[in-house]
Design an enzyme around this catalytic site. Structure first.
Site, PDB file in Angstrom:
ATOM      1  N   THR A  60      33.742  20.451  36.497  1.00  0.00           N
ATOM      2  CA  THR A  60      35.170  20.029  35.651  1.00  0.00           C
ATOM      3  C   THR A  60      34.311  19.831  33.698  1.00  0.00           C
ATOM      4  O   THR A  60      33.156  18.730  34.169  1.00  0.00           O
ATOM      5  CB  THR A  60      36.153  19.154  36.062  1.00  0.00           C
ATOM      6  OG1 THR A  60      37.213  18.740  35.107  1.00  0.00           O
ATOM      7  CG2 THR A  60      35.249  17.397  36.349  1.00  0.00           C
ATOM      8  N   GLN A  61      34.703  20.246  33.462  1.00  0.00           N
ATOM      9  CA  GLN A  61      34.104  19.721  31.806  1.00  0.00           C
ATOM     10  C   GLN A  61      34.822  18.312  31.541  1.00  0.00           C
ATOM     11  O   GLN A  61      34.715  18.310  30.455  1.00  0.00           O
ATOM     12  CB  GLN A  61      35.443  20.665  30.523  1.00  0.00           C
ATOM     13  CG  GLN A  61      34.520  22.050  30.819  1.00  0.00           C
ATOM     14  CD  GLN A  61      34.649  23.600  29.846  1.00  0.00           C
ATOM     15  OE1 GLN A  61      35.807  23.117  28.990  1.00  0.00           O
ATOM     16  NE2 GLN A  61      34.665  24.434  30.379  1.00  0.00           N
ATOM     17  N   CYS A  62      35.902  18.228  32.316  1.00  0.00           N
ATOM     18  CA  CYS A  62      37.095  16.555  31.989  1.00  0.00           C
ATOM     19  C   CYS A  62      36.036  15.422  31.766  1.00  0.00           C
ATOM     20  O   CYS A  62      35.286  15.514  33.448  1.00  0.00           O
ATOM     21  CB  CYS A  62      37.525  16.948  32.618  1.00  0.00           C
ATOM     22  SG  CYS A  62      39.326  18.254  32.659  1.00  0.00           S
ATOM     23  N   THR A  65      18.622   6.421  23.845  1.00  0.00           N
ATOM     24  CA  THR A  65      19.769   6.247  24.640  1.00  0.00           C
ATOM     25  C   THR A  65      20.163   7.825  24.822  1.00  0.00           C
ATOM     26  O   THR A  65      21.247   8.095  25.514  1.00  0.00           O
ATOM     27  CB  THR A  65      20.287   5.623  23.929  1.00  0.00           C
ATOM     28  OG1 THR A  65      20.582   6.281  22.466  1.00  0.00           O
ATOM     29  CG2 THR A  65      20.739   4.409  23.439  1.00  0.00           C
ATOM     30  N   ASP A  66      19.711   8.665  24.037  1.00  0.00           N
ATOM     31  CA  ASP A  66      20.420  10.338  24.507  1.00  0.00           C
ATOM     32  C   ASP A  66      20.298  11.212  25.493  1.00  0.00           C
ATOM     33  O   ASP A  66      21.173  11.596  26.323  1.00  0.00           O
ATOM     34  CB  ASP A  66      19.402  10.928  22.818  1.00  0.00           C
ATOM     35  CG  ASP A  66      19.823  10.776  21.804  1.00  0.00           C
ATOM     36  OD1 ASP A  66      20.876  10.487  21.408  1.00  0.00           O
ATOM     37  OD2 ASP A  66      19.141  11.252  20.748  1.00  0.00           O
ATOM     38  N   SER A 102      13.690  10.019  23.017  1.00  0.00           N
ATOM     39  CA  SER A 102      14.990  10.434  23.754  1.00  0.00           C
ATOM     40  C   SER A 102      14.931  11.993  24.163  1.00  0.00           C
ATOM     41  O   SER A 102      14.984  12.375  25.176  1.00  0.00           O
ATOM     42  CB  SER A 102      15.203   9.500  24.553  1.00  0.00           C
ATOM     43  OG  SER A 102      16.509   9.620  23.792  1.00  0.00           O
ATOM     44  N   THR A 126      15.014   3.917  20.033  1.00  0.00           N
ATOM     45  CA  THR A 126      15.241   3.108  19.170  1.00  0.00           C
ATOM     46  C   THR A 126      15.245   2.105  19.412  1.00  0.00           C
ATOM     47  O   THR A 126      14.907   1.578  18.717  1.00  0.00           O
ATOM     48  CB  THR A 126      17.016   3.589  19.401  1.00  0.00           C
ATOM     49  OG1 THR A 126      17.701   5.032  19.283  1.00  0.00           O
ATOM     50  CG2 THR A 126      17.214   2.670  17.893  1.00  0.00           C
TER      51      THR A 126
END
Length: 338
Positions: free
Chosen positions: A272-274, A90-91, A59, A14
């Site tokens: 972990t998904q957290c 940034t992606d 990106s 960007t």
């Protein structure tokens, strides 16, 4: 080498995009725009050279096969500059920062990744402040690692995640305190930073098909797992489980599918998904069952760091045992030491 000269590597994103009929897109000629934008301040900033990758990368289109081309100018010209800045979309910026941390181990100079949420060419852009901060930090000899600088925050690259799609404070490091902040003063956490090392750079050929990501969800089927695990060229999987490393291990077919993949040499890492915390696979029976069949705990690795680390290890052509051993070690500050 000029004492404070920095090399800026513009990869796309960007920060350098211009509007087109199809929307914002990467555009060449960023150096002229940058020097015009910073004209009145250039005398007070570290001197810099700028090179552009060709072609520039949006990106969202990034592939692991492009990580080596991003690292190449740093490896080739390491002795010529006091530090390096990588301008990146940034992606996938946190993925590239993580990959570079493994490729550029033993740094003695700063490598700072930054970008912006709004293009530099627009009047109300965050690019100016991110670039100014990155330029100052890239000339700081006390920084000897790959970092992300964004919205006043200096973060360890392989501990960082994109936390907001639209706010200017787009990045943070959930499991590690910020390495520094740039405000009225520049404040750096020397107690957290990696010490200078002995450069041990690598630029392997990354196979984009080598690693996949699987997220556990209620009702996930063995059939879905099998479809992913049977993909040609697959050698590693990041398994995003619940909480401290739990999955529906009472599903015999699902467990058999995972165990069969491990038996034929696929490395499976449990994350972990957290957004905060770490895998502690022996806390619950469901997590311990994954460990028993050979799933490796990813501790508190971010998804981006685990993905890059597994890609990098697999590209070294190590044995499965050596890959597993190194996944449990902190190689460059990316995870809790085991």
């Amino acid at each position: 080498m000029q004492a404070d000269k920095v090399l800026i590597i513009h990869t796309g994103g960007t920060i350098g995009m211009l509007p087109t009929e199809q929307g914002l897109a990467p555009a060449a000629g960023f150096e002229q725009l940058l020097r015009q934008r910073l004209a009145e301040r250039l005398d007070t900033l570290p001197a810099f050279d700028l090179i552009e990758l060709e072609p520039l990368i949006d990106s969202a289109e990034l592939s692991p096969s492009q990580w080596s081309s991003i690292a190449a100018p740093i490896i080739d010209r390491y002795e010529d500059y006091a530090g390096f800045i990588i301008l990146h979309g940034t992606d996938t910026l946190a993925y590239t920062a993580s990959a570079l941390s493994f490729m550029l181990q033993g740094l003695t100079k700063p490598v700072i990744l930054t970008g912006s949420q709004i293009p530099l060419a627009e009047h109300r852009s965050d690019a100016d402040s991110n670039l100014l901060g990155a330029l100052e930090l890239a000339a700081r000899p006390e920084i000897s690692e790959v970092c992300i600088y964004f919205n006043g925050r200096l973060l360890r690259g392989n501990r960082s995640v994109k936390v907001d799609a639209s706010a200017l404070a787009a990045f943070d490091s959930p499991n590690l305190a910020r390495l520094g902040e740039v405000g009225i003063e520049v404040s750096l956490r020397s107690d957290l930073m990696l010490a200078p090392g002995m450069p041990a750079f690598s630029s392997p050929d990354f196979d984009p098909a080598a690693v996949a990501v699987l997220r556990i969800f209620p009702g996930i089927s063995a059939t879905l797992l099998q479809a992913v695990l049977s993909q040609p060229g697959l050698r590693g999987v990041i398994l995003q489980s619940y909480g401290v490393g739990n999955a529906p291990t009472s599903d015999a077919a699902l467990m058999e599918t995972l165990e069969s993949a491990i038996a034929r040499g696929v490395t499976i890492v449990n994350l972990t998904q957290c957004s905060r915390g770490a895998v502690a696979s022996d806390t619950y029976a469901t997590g311990a069952a994954l460990s028993r069949i050979g799933v490796i705990s990813g501790a508190d690795l971010t998804l981006e760091a685990a993905f890059a680390k597994l890609h990098w290890l697999l590209a070294q052509n190590l044995s499965a045992e050596d890959v597993a051993a190194k996944l449990r070690q902190s190689l460059c500050g990316e995870q809790l030491a085991s």
